[in-house]
Design a protein around this motif. Structure first.
Motif, PDB file in Angstrom:
ATOM      1  N   ASP A  28      -1.115 -11.695  10.276  1.00  0.00           N
ATOM      2  CA  ASP A  28      -0.144 -10.599  10.834  1.00  0.00           C
ATOM      3  C   ASP A  28      -0.816  -9.256  10.699  1.00  0.00           C
ATOM      4  O   ASP A  28       0.352  -8.359  10.605  1.00  0.00           O
ATOM      5  CB  ASP A  28       1.190 -11.108  10.447  1.00  0.00           C
ATOM      6  N   GLY A  29      -1.964  -9.082  10.309  1.00  0.00           N
ATOM      7  CA  GLY A  29      -2.504  -7.512  10.087  1.00  0.00           C
ATOM      8  C   GLY A  29      -1.963  -7.355   8.988  1.00  0.00           C
ATOM      9  O   GLY A  29      -1.796  -7.944   8.021  1.00  0.00           O
ATOM     10  N   VAL A  30      -1.501  -5.699   8.887  1.00  0.00           N
ATOM     11  CA  VAL A  30      -1.220  -5.196   7.726  1.00  0.00           C
ATOM     12  C   VAL A  30       0.396  -5.740   7.580  1.00  0.00           C
ATOM     13  O   VAL A  30       1.021  -5.204   6.415  1.00  0.00           O
ATOM     14  CB  VAL A  30      -1.091  -3.916   7.583  1.00  0.00           C
ATOM     15  N   VAL A  53       0.784  -1.168  -0.053  1.00  0.00           N
ATOM     16  CA  VAL A  53       0.007   0.115  -0.046  1.00  0.00           C
ATOM     17  C   VAL A  53       0.846   1.254   0.076  1.00  0.00           C
ATOM     18  O   VAL A  53       0.520   2.139  -0.760  1.00  0.00           O
ATOM     19  CB  VAL A  53      -0.853  -0.031   1.372  1.00  0.00           C
ATOM     20  N   LEU A  54       1.994   1.230   0.579  1.00  0.00           N
ATOM     21  CA  LEU A  54       2.795   2.390   0.802  1.00  0.00           C
ATOM     22  C   LEU A  54       3.940   2.263  -0.274  1.00  0.00           C
ATOM     23  O   LEU A  54       4.828   3.145  -0.096  1.00  0.00           O
ATOM     24  CB  LEU A  54       3.268   2.504   2.218  1.00  0.00           C
ATOM     25  N   LEU A  55       3.824   1.621  -1.304  1.00  0.00           N
ATOM     26  CA  LEU A  55       4.703   1.640  -2.251  1.00  0.00           C
ATOM     27  C   LEU A  55       5.240   2.721  -2.788  1.00  0.00           C
ATOM     28  O   LEU A  55       6.479   3.096  -3.388  1.00  0.00           O
ATOM     29  CB  LEU A  55       4.269   0.589  -3.638  1.00  0.00           C
ATOM     30  N   GLY A  56       4.105   3.632  -3.146  1.00  0.00           N
ATOM     31  CA  GLY A  56       4.513   4.999  -3.718  1.00  0.00           C
ATOM     32  C   GLY A  56       4.938   6.021  -2.909  1.00  0.00           C
ATOM     33  O   GLY A  56       5.010   7.251  -3.361  1.00  0.00           O
ATOM     34  N   ARG A  57       5.215   5.731  -1.519  1.00  0.00           N
ATOM     35  CA  ARG A  57       5.471   6.743  -0.424  1.00  0.00           C
ATOM     36  C   ARG A  57       6.944   6.579  -0.045  1.00  0.00           C
ATOM     37  O   ARG A  57       7.065   6.118   1.030  1.00  0.00           O
ATOM     38  CB  ARG A  57       4.810   6.818   0.723  1.00  0.00           C
ATOM     39  N   ASP A  58       8.094   6.737  -1.007  1.00  0.00           N
ATOM     40  CA  ASP A  58       9.207   6.710  -0.629  1.00  0.00           C
ATOM     41  C   ASP A  58       9.851   7.916   0.351  1.00  0.00           C
ATOM     42  O   ASP A  58      10.885   7.722   0.608  1.00  0.00           O
ATOM     43  CB  ASP A  58      10.288   6.622  -2.038  1.00  0.00           C
ATOM     44  N   LEU A 103      -6.709  -3.060  -2.374  1.00  0.00           N
ATOM     45  CA  LEU A 103      -5.338  -2.814  -1.941  1.00  0.00           C
ATOM     46  C   LEU A 103      -4.593  -1.980  -2.994  1.00  0.00           C
ATOM     47  O   LEU A 103      -4.284  -1.132  -2.548  1.00  0.00           O
ATOM     48  CB  LEU A 103      -4.689  -4.019  -1.534  1.00  0.00           C
ATOM     49  N   ALA A 104      -4.897  -2.303  -4.159  1.00  0.00           N
ATOM     50  CA  ALA A 104      -4.456  -1.531  -5.351  1.00  0.00           C
ATOM     51  C   ALA A 104      -4.907  -0.181  -5.257  1.00  0.00           C
ATOM     52  O   ALA A 104      -4.278   0.892  -5.709  1.00  0.00           O
ATOM     53  CB  ALA A 104      -4.392  -2.004  -6.689  1.00  0.00           C
ATOM     54  N   LEU A 105      -6.204   0.251  -4.850  1.00  0.00           N
ATOM     55  CA  LEU A 105      -6.752   1.277  -4.945  1.00  0.00           C
ATOM     56  C   LEU A 105      -6.288   2.143  -3.767  1.00  0.00           C
ATOM     57  O   LEU A 105      -5.921   3.227  -4.018  1.00  0.00           O
ATOM     58  CB  LEU A 105      -8.460   1.081  -4.831  1.00  0.00           C
ATOM     59  N   ALA A 106      -6.192   1.210  -2.583  1.00  0.00           N
ATOM     60  CA  ALA A 106      -5.497   2.178  -1.448  1.00  0.00           C
ATOM     61  C   ALA A 106      -3.967   2.655  -1.745  1.00  0.00           C
ATOM     62  O   ALA A 106      -3.750   3.529  -1.327  1.00  0.00           O
ATOM     63  CB  ALA A 106      -5.307   0.992  -0.360  1.00  0.00           C
ATOM     64  N   GLN A 126       1.745   5.186   9.094  1.00  0.00           N
ATOM     65  CA  GLN A 126       0.562   4.333   9.766  1.00  0.00           C
ATOM     66  C   GLN A 126      -0.718   5.226   9.646  1.00  0.00           C
ATOM     67  O   GLN A 126      -1.772   4.649   9.276  1.00  0.00           O
ATOM     68  CB  GLN A 126       0.898   4.118  11.150  1.00  0.00           C
ATOM     69  N   ALA A 127      -0.836   6.472   9.556  1.00  0.00           N
ATOM     70  CA  ALA A 127      -1.806   7.266   9.467  1.00  0.00           C
ATOM     71  C   ALA A 127      -2.097   7.378   8.063  1.00  0.00           C
ATOM     72  O   ALA A 127      -3.256   7.123   7.661  1.00  0.00           O
ATOM     73  CB  ALA A 127      -1.548   8.695  10.139  1.00  0.00           C
ATOM     74  N   VAL A 128      -1.192   7.554   7.264  1.00  0.00           N
ATOM     75  CA  VAL A 128      -1.318   7.390   5.783  1.00  0.00           C
ATOM     76  C   VAL A 128      -2.090   5.968   5.392  1.00  0.00           C
ATOM     77  O   VAL A 128      -2.931   5.874   4.513  1.00  0.00           O
ATOM     78  CB  VAL A 128      -0.064   7.643   5.022  1.00  0.00           C
ATOM     79  N   LEU A 129      -1.449   4.869   5.989  1.00  0.00           N
ATOM     80  CA  LEU A 129      -1.961   3.687   5.646  1.00  0.00           C
ATOM     81  C   LEU A 129      -3.422   3.395   6.084  1.00  0.00           C
ATOM     82  O   LEU A 129      -4.441   2.791   5.496  1.00  0.00           O
ATOM     83  CB  LEU A 129      -1.085   2.615   6.333  1.00  0.00           C
ATOM     84  N   ASP A 130      -3.688   3.594   7.245  1.00  0.00           N
ATOM     85  CA  ASP A 130      -5.018   3.627   7.816  1.00  0.00           C
ATOM     86  C   ASP A 130      -6.074   4.332   7.018  1.00  0.00           C
ATOM     87  O   ASP A 130      -7.192   4.017   6.659  1.00  0.00           O
ATOM     88  CB  ASP A 130      -4.933   4.278   9.171  1.00  0.00           C
ATOM     89  N   GLU A 131      -5.500   5.441   6.608  1.00  0.00           N
ATOM     90  CA  GLU A 131      -6.550   6.407   5.705  1.00  0.00           C
ATOM     91  C   GLU A 131      -6.806   5.925   4.359  1.00  0.00           C
ATOM     92  O   GLU A 131      -8.096   5.792   3.748  1.00  0.00           O
ATOM     93  CB  GLU A 131      -6.126   7.847   5.691  1.00  0.00           C
TER      94      GLU A 131
END
Length: 604
Positions: A479-481, A444-449, A500-503, A459-464
């Protein structure tokens, strides 16, 4: 897929392309060659010592000198073993570094090459180059190159030393060995072609295995496992046939490498005995000559294996450099423009596009598209199947480049922006959602280098993002996320992968979001929840959404109709229903599809 080798390059020039990779470790490789040559010289000195021993201490029955001669041979043998050890110590570690560097650069090259390249090349071909060919080059550097150079030098030095005892014996040995060079040249021509065919067939076989593994559900569902096995067996048998032809060529070369030296030995033995009877050669000199000739037998016999290894390495190098030399048509400009304050206007200006393999007389797939998305606007793109909707969505992020016209972001041609900057502004979600064998968090955070993915901010970005995509199921995984989703995410359902791709697209926090029917695998209720959450995100983000369902159109501020490669109408849903007959036809087709989906869900 390109399958051509480099016939215009000689084998030395073809292999010389490896020099930039080898240069950092070249001193170690040269050291290994000198160590190997020193070991060979120890072997060549032994016959000289033996000749001196036979004509001296042994003939005189001088026991102390005989003992010293034996000790000298022992010392030479020990030194040979030491130099062999040094050769291995010099070359093994450097060669692995060369392999690592080639493989790293190869992977980086694959990442940089455009999507059009990957459309043409089979994944199995690329995989076989990445693993087998690069590994083969490493083994050749460690073993083949060093021994080929050293053994050729050993043959030259040893042949010169043969003249030390008698010119006639040396001349006879050389003349009878001349056919070996002819057979070696013939072998290189035939074996090189077969090696290329073999390695290409191995790549095809790897592709077949990969396709069968990825498509195992389809093969099982349609009972086509036996058919796939038969196809694989035919391909494997073709590869086996080529390998057998290679083996025959190697066997024929070995025949000549064995028989020619033996013929030379026989002729030289007869000639040596005659010279000895004439008093022109002592017993010790004849013994030393044949000891030297015997020492040369292994270098001569090794030429067959080393020549085949050389051709394998040359072909592997050709295959590797086919990727390295592939033209990268989508690159960052030398002096990229920047967008200081992005506000998200996306414009298509007389955009034309055609694929590389399109026929010359075939019209462009996109034939003059004009469309402007205002900042913060959500635009739905609709059209019949095959109208070019998906292709249009690949142009803003430069997965493909336009063949005419321009795509602009905030008034700047996307080709004038660096690829890093451009893809930071534009995020995409595809209908065919691809996940990587990594945790949900990493996907999910692939684009947030710019974030430490384990930080509180991340974590806040991921949750949103997960909340927006209605992907709360991720928290319920073992194991959750931090659960690894498995290869391509196939351990998840299609709808879960899409969410998940949309997230992932939402988490990238882009200026422009391009969505290619990202909700097609969702049931109606989940789709409604996702659309409701998406409205909050899209309120401040420019979005281009390919709509394959009439419900997706409801997300849009305006709708663009793609027909015959052009935008033929733009307006609100209501306006287009009133003014465009083709739009009414397209929407009715979407509505029919929606009805089928709902009926299928009810039946389930």
């Amino acid at each position: 897929m390109s399958a051509s080798s480099s016939p215009h390059l000689s084998t030395p020039r073809a292999l010389a392309r490896l020099i930039p990779f080898v240069k950092p470790v070249l001193p170690r490789l040269i050291g290994g060659m000198f160590a190997a040559l020193a070991a060979a010289l120890m072997t060549l000195i032994i016959p000289i010592v033996l000749q001196a021993a036979v004509d001296g201490p042994i003939a005189d029955k001088n026991i102390p000198l005989i003992a010293w001669a034996c000790l000298g041979v022992l010392v030479l043998g020990v030194l040979e073993a030491v130099f062999v050890y040094l050769r291995r110590a010099f070359v093994l570690a450097p060669a692995t570094r060369v392999e690592y560097r080639i493989r790293q650069d190869f992977y980086e090259r694959l990442q940089r090459l455009p999507v059009a390249f990957h459309d043409r090349w089979q994944s199995g071909q690329l995989l076989s180059r990445m693993m087998q060919d690069i590994n083969l080059v490493r083994r050749w550097l460690v073993f083949g190159l060093v021994l080929l150079v050293v053994n050729v030098l050993t043959i030259i030095i040893g042949t010169v030393l043969l003249f030390r005892w008698h010119w006639a014996l040396g001349t006879a040995f050389i003349v009878i060995s001349i056919p070996l060079w002819f057979f070696g040249y013939r072998f290189e021509q035939r074996y090189g072609t077969l090696t290329r065919q073999s390695q290409d067939r191995a790549g095809d076989l790897a592709t077949a295995v990969e396709e069968s593994v990825h498509g195992i559900r389809v093969l099982k569902a349609f009972g086509r496992g036996k058919h796939a096995l038969q196809k694989f067996a035919r391909q494997a048998d073709g590869l086996r046939g080529i390998e057998m032809r290679k083996a025959r060529e190697v066997g024929l070369l070995w025949f000549w490498l064995d028989s020619v030296p033996m013929a030379a030995f026989a002729v030289c033995l007869l000639l040596g005995i005659w010279l000895a009877t004439q008093g022109q050669l002592t017993v010790g000199e004849l013994f030393g000559f044949f000891a030297m000739a015997t020492a040369l037998r292994w270098p001569l016999e090794s030429l067959g294996f080393l020549f085949s290894f050389l051709m394998d390495a040359r072909t592997a190098t050709d295959r590797i450099f086919e990727v390295f030399t592939e033209q990268n048509t989508i690159t960052s400009p030398e002096h990229p423009a920047t967008i200081v304050a992005p506000h998200g206007e996306l414009a298509f200006r007389d955009v034309h596009f055609r694929y590389q393999d399109a026929a010359a007389d075939e019209r462009d797939l996109l034939d003059g598209v004009d469309l402007v998305l205002r900042p913060g606007e959500t635009m739905a793109l609709v059209g019949l199947t095959g109208s070019g909707k998906t292709t249009l969505t690949t142009l803003p992020a430069r997965l493909y480049d336009v063949t005419g016209g321009a795509v602009e972001l905030d008034g700047v041609d996307v080709r004038d922006l660096s690829l890093t900057d451009l893809r930071r502004h534009i995020a995409m979600a595809f209908e065919d959602a691809t996940l990587f064998s990594a945790s949900v968090r990493e996907n999910v955070l692939l684009g947030r280098d710019d974030l430490d993915i384990h930080s509180a901010q991340a974590q806040a970005v991921l949750d949103e993002a997960i909340d927006t995509a209605q992907a709360q199921f991720a928290y319920e995984l073992p194991d959750g996320v931090d659960t690894t989703v498995g290869e391509e995410g196939l351990s998840l359902s299609g709808g879960q992968r899409q969410r998940l791709a949309l997230a992932r697209a939402v988490a990238a926090s882009p200026t422009v979001m391009v969505l290619d029917d990202p909700l097609s695998a969702l049931d109606v209720d989940t789709e409604a929840l996702v659309e409701s959450a998406l409205r909050r995100v899209l309120a401040s983000t420019t979005a281009l959404i390919v709509a394959h369902r009439s419900s997706t159109v409801a997300l849009a501020d305006r709708v663009a109709l793609l027909q015959d490669g052009r935008i033929t109408a733009v307006g609100t849903h209501t306006e287009l229903l009133r003014s465009s007959e083709h739009y009414r036809f397209v929407i009715s087709s979407l509505a029919t599809e929606d009805q089928r989906v709902r009926e299928a869900e009810v039946n389930l």
